[in-house]
Design a protein around this motif. Sequence first.
Motif, PDB file in Angstrom:
ATOM      1  N   PRO A 198       8.365  -7.869  -1.458  1.00 24.86           N
ATOM      2  CA  PRO A 198       7.932  -7.045  -2.608  1.00 24.86           C
ATOM      3  C   PRO A 198       7.387  -5.697  -2.155  1.00 24.86           C
ATOM      4  O   PRO A 198       6.723  -5.582  -1.126  1.00 24.86           O
ATOM      5  CB  PRO A 198       6.844  -7.899  -3.254  1.00 24.86           C
ATOM      6  CG  PRO A 198       7.075  -9.288  -2.752  1.00 24.86           C
ATOM      7  CD  PRO A 198       7.674  -9.148  -1.388  1.00 24.86           C
ATOM      8  N   THR A 199       7.689  -4.676  -2.893  1.00 25.38           N
ATOM      9  CA  THR A 199       7.130  -3.346  -2.656  1.00 25.38           C
ATOM     10  C   THR A 199       6.567  -2.818  -3.963  1.00 25.38           C
ATOM     11  O   THR A 199       6.993  -3.217  -5.053  1.00 25.38           O
ATOM     12  CB  THR A 199       8.202  -2.370  -2.136  1.00 25.38           C
ATOM     13  OG1 THR A 199       9.261  -2.297  -3.091  1.00 25.38           O
ATOM     14  CG2 THR A 199       8.760  -2.826  -0.803  1.00 25.38           C
ATOM     15  N   TRP A 200       5.612  -1.914  -3.832  1.00 25.03           N
ATOM     16  CA  TRP A 200       4.957  -1.355  -5.012  1.00 25.03           C
ATOM     17  C   TRP A 200       5.083   0.168  -5.061  1.00 25.03           C
ATOM     18  O   TRP A 200       4.369   0.831  -5.783  1.00 25.03           O
ATOM     19  CB  TRP A 200       3.479  -1.742  -5.000  1.00 25.03           C
ATOM     20  CG  TRP A 200       3.282  -3.228  -5.063  1.00 25.03           C
ATOM     21  CD1 TRP A 200       3.197  -3.997  -6.188  1.00 25.03           C
ATOM     22  CD2 TRP A 200       3.138  -4.115  -3.961  1.00 25.03           C
ATOM     23  NE1 TRP A 200       3.012  -5.316  -5.850  1.00 25.03           N
ATOM     24  CE2 TRP A 200       2.969  -5.418  -4.487  1.00 25.03           C
ATOM     25  CE3 TRP A 200       3.142  -3.967  -2.564  1.00 25.03           C
ATOM     26  CZ2 TRP A 200       2.798  -6.546  -3.692  1.00 25.03           C
ATOM     27  CZ3 TRP A 200       2.978  -5.080  -1.764  1.00 25.03           C
ATOM     28  CH2 TRP A 200       2.813  -6.355  -2.328  1.00 25.03           C
ATOM     29  N   GLY A 201       5.955   0.696  -4.224  1.00 25.91           N
ATOM     30  CA  GLY A 201       6.134   2.136  -4.168  1.00 25.91           C
ATOM     31  C   GLY A 201       6.627   2.541  -2.792  1.00 25.91           C
ATOM     32  O   GLY A 201       7.233   1.751  -2.060  1.00 25.91           O
ATOM     33  N   ALA A 202       6.351   3.761  -2.417  1.00 24.48           N
ATOM     34  CA  ALA A 202       6.849   4.303  -1.154  1.00 24.48           C
ATOM     35  C   ALA A 202       5.884   4.088   0.004  1.00 24.48           C
ATOM     36  O   ALA A 202       6.146   4.534   1.123  1.00 24.48           O
ATOM     37  CB  ALA A 202       7.118   5.798  -1.306  1.00 24.48           C
ATOM     38  N   GLY A 203       4.756   3.427  -0.227  1.00 26.40           N
ATOM     39  CA  GLY A 203       3.764   3.223   0.818  1.00 26.40           C
ATOM     40  C   GLY A 203       4.049   2.009   1.674  1.00 26.40           C
ATOM     41  O   GLY A 203       5.119   1.391   1.598  1.00 26.40           O
ATOM     42  N   ARG A 204       3.052   1.617   2.487  1.00 27.31           N
ATOM     43  CA  ARG A 204       3.222   0.533   3.454  1.00 27.31           C
ATOM     44  C   ARG A 204       2.378  -0.698   3.103  1.00 27.31           C
ATOM     45  O   ARG A 204       2.121  -1.542   3.960  1.00 27.31           O
ATOM     46  CB  ARG A 204       2.894   1.037   4.859  1.00 27.31           C
ATOM     47  CG  ARG A 204       3.800   2.182   5.295  1.00 27.31           C
ATOM     48  CD  ARG A 204       3.538   2.587   6.738  1.00 27.31           C
ATOM     49  NE  ARG A 204       4.016   1.601   7.674  1.00 27.31           N
ATOM     50  CZ  ARG A 204       5.252   1.547   8.167  1.00 27.31           C
ATOM     51  NH1 ARG A 204       6.164   2.430   7.771  1.00 27.31           N
ATOM     52  NH2 ARG A 204       5.587   0.615   9.037  1.00 27.31           N
TER      53      ARG A 204
END
Length: 764
Positions: A641-647
């Motif tokens: 899962p990702t929530w945007g362009a961050g890490r």
Amino acid sequence: MTAVPTSSFSDSLDHKASSREKTEKSQRGKASWLVHLGVPTGVAFLVAVLSQIPTLTNRVFYFWDDSAAQFLPMWYRLGQRLMAGDFPLLLDTEAWIGGNLTAEAMFGVWNPVNLVNYLLVANFDDLATAGAVVKAEFLVILALGVYLLAREYGASRWAASAVAVALPFSGFTLYFEASIWIAGLMAFAWVPHFWWAARKMARGRISTIWPFLLGALCVTVGNPYGLLGIGLVLLVLLIEFKVGGTVKGAFTRLFLLGATVGGVALLVFLPLLGNSGVSWRNSKELFNNTQLVPSLQDYLSSSLPSYVPDIHSFATVSVRMTFPAMYLAWFVVPLLAWLDWSVLRRGWKQLLGVLVIGGVYLVATVGPSNFWMFRWPLRLVEYFYLAVMVLFAVLLSAGLKLDHVRRRAWITVGALAVTAYLSFASWPKIAAWHIVAVLLLGVLVALAVIAFRNGGSRPLVAVLHVGTAAALALQVVWFPMNRDVAPYNFPSSVAELKTFAARYPGTMVQVADRDPVIARGKGQFLEPDPEVWRDLLFGNVYRVAGVDTTTAYSGMGFKPFHKALCLNDYGGSKVRECPGDTFGNLWAPTVGGGPPLADLIKARTVVVQRAMIDTPQVPPGWKVAERTDYVTVLRRERDVPTWGAGRLSHVTPGTKVTNDTMPAQHEESVVFERATAKGPISLTFARLNWPGYKATVDGRPVGVRNGPGGLVTVDLPENLSGGKVALTWTPPGLWIGLTGALAGLVGALLLSAFQWRRRRSDAR
């Protein structure tokens, strides 16, 4: 006919004579400037040309070992970031253990010359060619520094040119510094420039700003040997002018110069010291394992191009080196009997600084192998040779002594005989090379003496230059590479390396060890099969392709991550110490049954070397994407899962993240909401928790700690219903260092302004 008044005729003659004198003076001035600029220009041109001779026998001579695995790939990556407007270069999260750019220091991210070169490298299609260009540049910079320093101590232009061209092609400087340890060459190249400018400043000839700028260029390279050189130069100059006592205020000027340059050193080395707590290489020991420790005997053969010293190198069974590491210049030892040594007796006070620094470095080269940050005394040989060459240039400027020719000739023959025997004893197998080298030196010495007797210094120096080129040509034919280090032979084509980006997408973990690829045999590394590099790489080479990978070369390391995945300094797995643990630890649940490291670092691709694990067990949610003779490539069936362009890689269950942005490598922000009534919340990021991370929630500080594998983990207060987490990273000591560097620059400018006004006042 109208008579011309006598006074008018006389005035006319005087005017013509005056005009003729002005014309002749102008012509002499132009000729002087032509010589003044022409000789160093010729030195630069000759060194630039000679520097390409090694590439004729080994195209990747300057793309070797650490230069191939560490420096040039990262330079390419940094150049790309600069072209994208990303500055300052503080952190590279995608390089993981090799990404703390300020703590690594050796990339010199505060050095403007380095930054320009990174832009240059990023525009090359071949890294070997880029290396040849940049390294030729620094060999030229070194040569010009040696020339200026020799001139400052009284050497003639022609004598200074001889040593300036020769020193960059001495054995250690060429085969180690230029070929592989380029950060050492970059630092060493600026030391003679700083020495020259500091001495001129102490004599009141130039302003403080010039040695300050040159010292800053040396220090910001990030190599501790350069900083050591700057410190010793200042110390010996203080001694020189204290003993001489002829220049008023020299001691004060040198002391203030040291303070200004010291301010810049804070900017470079405070981050390195601030990260020592997490670094695996803090090197605070003092011991001697004889590795890369020369002996005094090695200096006796420093003029024979074929002499290979009995110095223990990197291979455990090594009994000697594989190239002429102690070579200085062909003419130094053979011409000792022909020099006018009374020059030293008459001018020892003026040369005291050179004598002291030469003595200090001579003692250090035969010292213990490890002392704090400094290891391998062979690295100090070139600094000793710098002092030797300056002294030699001064002696050579007095010309050769042509009395007692027979006696001097026999001394030379004896010196060559001793050199030949020591070389033969060191490596009898190459006896034919020793014979050729000794005969060459004999012919060159005879030509040098004849040239000086018939034509003076200029023909003599011409012979010295020809001999330098001939010796270099022989050496690169006999010793085309430094076999004491790893001959990776990585692909140098940027286009070829960039194909890895499509094959290994996302964050990639490579489970591989270098040793099965680069085997050792009879004391040297064996060259690997180039086919293996189609599937796996080591060090920073993946940075050229822009692959986000845990495989990176680091001089610092990060102990928690190293321990978790059993990695070494070039990003490989320590197969002997923990076989299989790198792969196994990726999938093992973390503390408290948390997600495995593979999820926490957001790994998408795992490359497993078949020599380590021939048939890796495929975990749930993964598949075999590719299988070759060398590797098995695993890839996620569904991304984490990702929530945007961050890490951000993991949040406590019951927490809703609405946004994750990363405006820069050292900044990230997360907007979250609590979905459950209460309970602790923690955020884990696919970032290593280097010292310097801070976090706030809506402006209020919160703690940052080591999560699994040393990943950044932020614990949030239980009473929060939501908010914005701001995560920032600042290198330890950055603001102190910036203040120190700025104070040094301002101090140097103020001192220069004062000195300029005083000189104007004295001129009146």
